[in-house]
Write an enzyme that holds these catalytic residues in place. Sequence first.
Site, PDB file in Angstrom:
ATOM      1  N   CYS A 126       6.670  -8.846  -5.427  1.00  0.00           N
ATOM      2  CA  CYS A 126       8.018  -8.658  -4.866  1.00  0.00           C
ATOM      3  C   CYS A 126       8.532  -9.834  -4.054  1.00  0.00           C
ATOM      4  CB  CYS A 126       8.127  -7.351  -4.088  1.00  0.00           C
ATOM      5  SG  CYS A 126       6.603  -6.518  -3.716  1.00  0.00           S
TER       6      CYS A 126
ATOM      7  N   ARG B 274      -6.244  -8.491  -5.496  1.00  0.00           N
ATOM      8  CA  ARG B 274      -6.364  -7.658  -4.310  1.00  0.00           C
ATOM      9  C   ARG B 274      -7.837  -7.401  -4.057  1.00  0.00           C
ATOM     10  NH1 ARG B 274      -1.719  -3.142  -5.797  1.00  0.00           N
ATOM     11  NH2 ARG B 274      -0.001  -4.640  -5.942  1.00  0.00           N
TER      12      ARG B 274
ATOM     13  N   GLN C  94       0.319  -6.906 -13.402  1.00  0.00           N
ATOM     14  CA  GLN C  94       1.268  -5.790 -13.378  1.00  0.00           C
ATOM     15  C   GLN C  94       2.418  -6.074 -14.330  1.00  0.00           C
ATOM     16  OE1 GLN C  94       2.177  -6.038  -9.100  1.00  0.00           O
ATOM     17  NE2 GLN C  94       1.473  -3.919  -8.956  1.00  0.00           N
TER      18      GLN C  94
ATOM     19  N   HIS D  64      11.635  -5.828 -10.466  1.00  0.00           N
ATOM     20  CA  HIS D  64      12.397  -5.440  -9.284  1.00  0.00           C
ATOM     21  C   HIS D  64      13.865  -5.436  -9.636  1.00  0.00           C
ATOM     22  CE1 HIS D  64       8.532  -6.764  -7.652  1.00  0.00           C
ATOM     23  NE2 HIS D  64       8.724  -5.744  -6.844  1.00  0.00           N
TER      24      HIS D  64
ATOM     25  N   LYS E  46       9.608   7.829  -4.048  1.00  0.00           N
ATOM     26  CA  LYS E  46       9.204   7.305  -5.345  1.00  0.00           C
ATOM     27  C   LYS E  46       8.979   8.406  -6.356  1.00  0.00           C
ATOM     28  CE  LYS E  46       4.318   7.420  -4.202  1.00  0.00           C
ATOM     29  NZ  LYS E  46       3.003   6.794  -4.332  1.00  0.00           N
TER      30      LYS E  46
END
Length: 603
Positions: free
Chosen positions: A294, A323, A341, A345, A429
């Site tokens: 992002c 991560r 991923q 966005h 969400k």
Amino acid sequence: MDLLNMSLRVIYADGKIGEIADKGAALEVYRHSASHLMAAAVSNLFPGTHLGIGPAISDGFYYDFEHAQGFAEADLAAIEAKMKELIDQNLSFEPSIISKDQAIEYFTQRGEHLKVELIQEKAGEQLSCYRLGDLVDFCLGPHICSTGLINPKSFHVLNIAGSYWKGDEHNQQLQRIYGTAFLTSEELADYLKQLEEAKKRDHRKLGRELDLFSISEEAGPGLVFWHPKGTRVRLIIEDFLRKELYRRGYEFVTTPHVARDVLWKTSGHYEYYRQNMYVFKIDDEEFVIKPMNCPGHIQIYKSQMRSYRDLPLRFAEFGTVYRYEKSGVLHGMLRVRGFTQDDAHIFCTREQVYEEISALMDLVLFIMNSFGFDQYKVELSVRDESKKEDYAGTEDDWQMAEEALTRSLRDRGIEWTRMEGEAVFYGPKIDVKLIDAIGRPWQLSTVQFDFTLPKRFDLSYIASDGLAHQPVMLHRALLGSVERFLGVLIEHYAGAFPIWLAPVQAVVIPISERHHEYARQVQKRLAAADLRVEIDDRNEKMGYKIRAAQTKKIPYMLVIGDKEASSGEVSVRNRFLGDEGAQPLESFLQKIQELVSARAAKP
RNA sequence: GCCAGCGUAGCUCAGCUGGUAGAGCAACUGAUUCGUAAUCAGUAGGUCCGGAGUUCGAAUCUCCGCGCUGGCUCCA
């Protein structure tokens, strides 16, 4: 269990006897009683064991114990045997209601300090306990009336594990024993069969057998190496998505894997996500290997002045992120430290939100369908109404977002579950969990509002009123991560990918050496039509090559012998249906192309 | 990270109480030229996860690492 009436006789805490007719509720009580039975068996076999909690869970039950020596796998059989013994004795579950003080005194005296803690936290002035043989447990009930009601062939003690008291790693660790129980032995057998089936589909096993990917001890845990065949599948998936997203008004962007710490300080990740980030120092400056895409996409948004006429902007990227995950949670491709991923966005105005969400829901369903998933569960996570102050964004933001989410679900006739208090702090969400071929749910797609990043990065656009406004930002992933998705696909299809995804779509099998020439022509023809075709010209018998191809789950085997060479045909063997007989090469080619463009799951 | 278990050939596994490592499949070589799930014969292949220790002697016992597997609230 009365199998004729399908109702379970139970005893409530106040001593009243009742019947539970609802199967789900009955099963829960049954399992809960089985867990008490197991606890009774364990206390009996291992004196000095203290009790944690022992609930029924979705496919069985567990009980947590404090037991200094720990249990061994080998103890499980003895525990199960002892449980059967206690069933034979037909012990009663005896409820009693006592005062809190009495209970605390009683459990303290028995050394059950975990129970004492629970009672102090949970109990009112009066509380209930159940006795089963020598075992007395603080318990709401109800329970079955006696152990004789448990079918000795319908439960099974499964495995042992460590577990933290109350699930908190700062608390002491207990020994958990898992078991499962069903109302009938047939259901238990089915469940155990299902576990076997899951084992057969394990993507780690199939990933190796099909030569799709590996994980190297030398390179480190949680890092995936995509082999040529795995990469083929990956590229097909990515190409499919790329084309579809361009079609739906997305733009692809590419962002760096490393960025200065300040970027992550602005985004807030440095403060709140630090324990998962790979951070390193060079020339006295700190850098972060990106754990998210992002902030990168935001840099592109911010690279110029934006007008309301530019919106919505939809930035997509197959963004590889890293991560740090605790070593104990890593699992094949499904839980890793480096993954890509299929991220995007969306920056839009408040007026555009509903339309964007709607388009997203259509997209999610289209993608799921394309990959052969037709069952799914949708969860709408909203904030905890009692703790509104813990969340970013205004009252207005939350209402607008929630309304857009629910309306777009309702419009499509999608059923959803509302998850109170499950929203992340920065926005509500929708998560989509799809159900695979053997009924397991996998959380993949997610659509999230973000009320914090636009503010942190001070995003704006100039609206028709000539003033700067803050855009709404949506995070969205369809597959989640490509690694995880391939893992799920492998398990869903048990390695037998639909023909459009199969790394090798057909293998040409010449019967003997004199057919090699024609076999090569066949391969060349199909390859020229963009099919992925291999040729097995090893010095082996046809049966051997067929077996090899079947094992690799290759959709089609094309047997080439004298007949085919002279007639210009191929003998087609389908991996599911077997021999389909000879047909002209061109008609086979046409059939395959149809299956590919239809993205057919079978044959 | 923590608890428990596991780590032997590319894969699946055998190797009893410490006595110097084995099978099947795969690979390679040769023979065979074959019609819908395994042709025959031969060859090669191991720092028994790594390191330290105990012992005359360690795949086997002890300790320390590394990795893998199952699990770490679905709340009396």
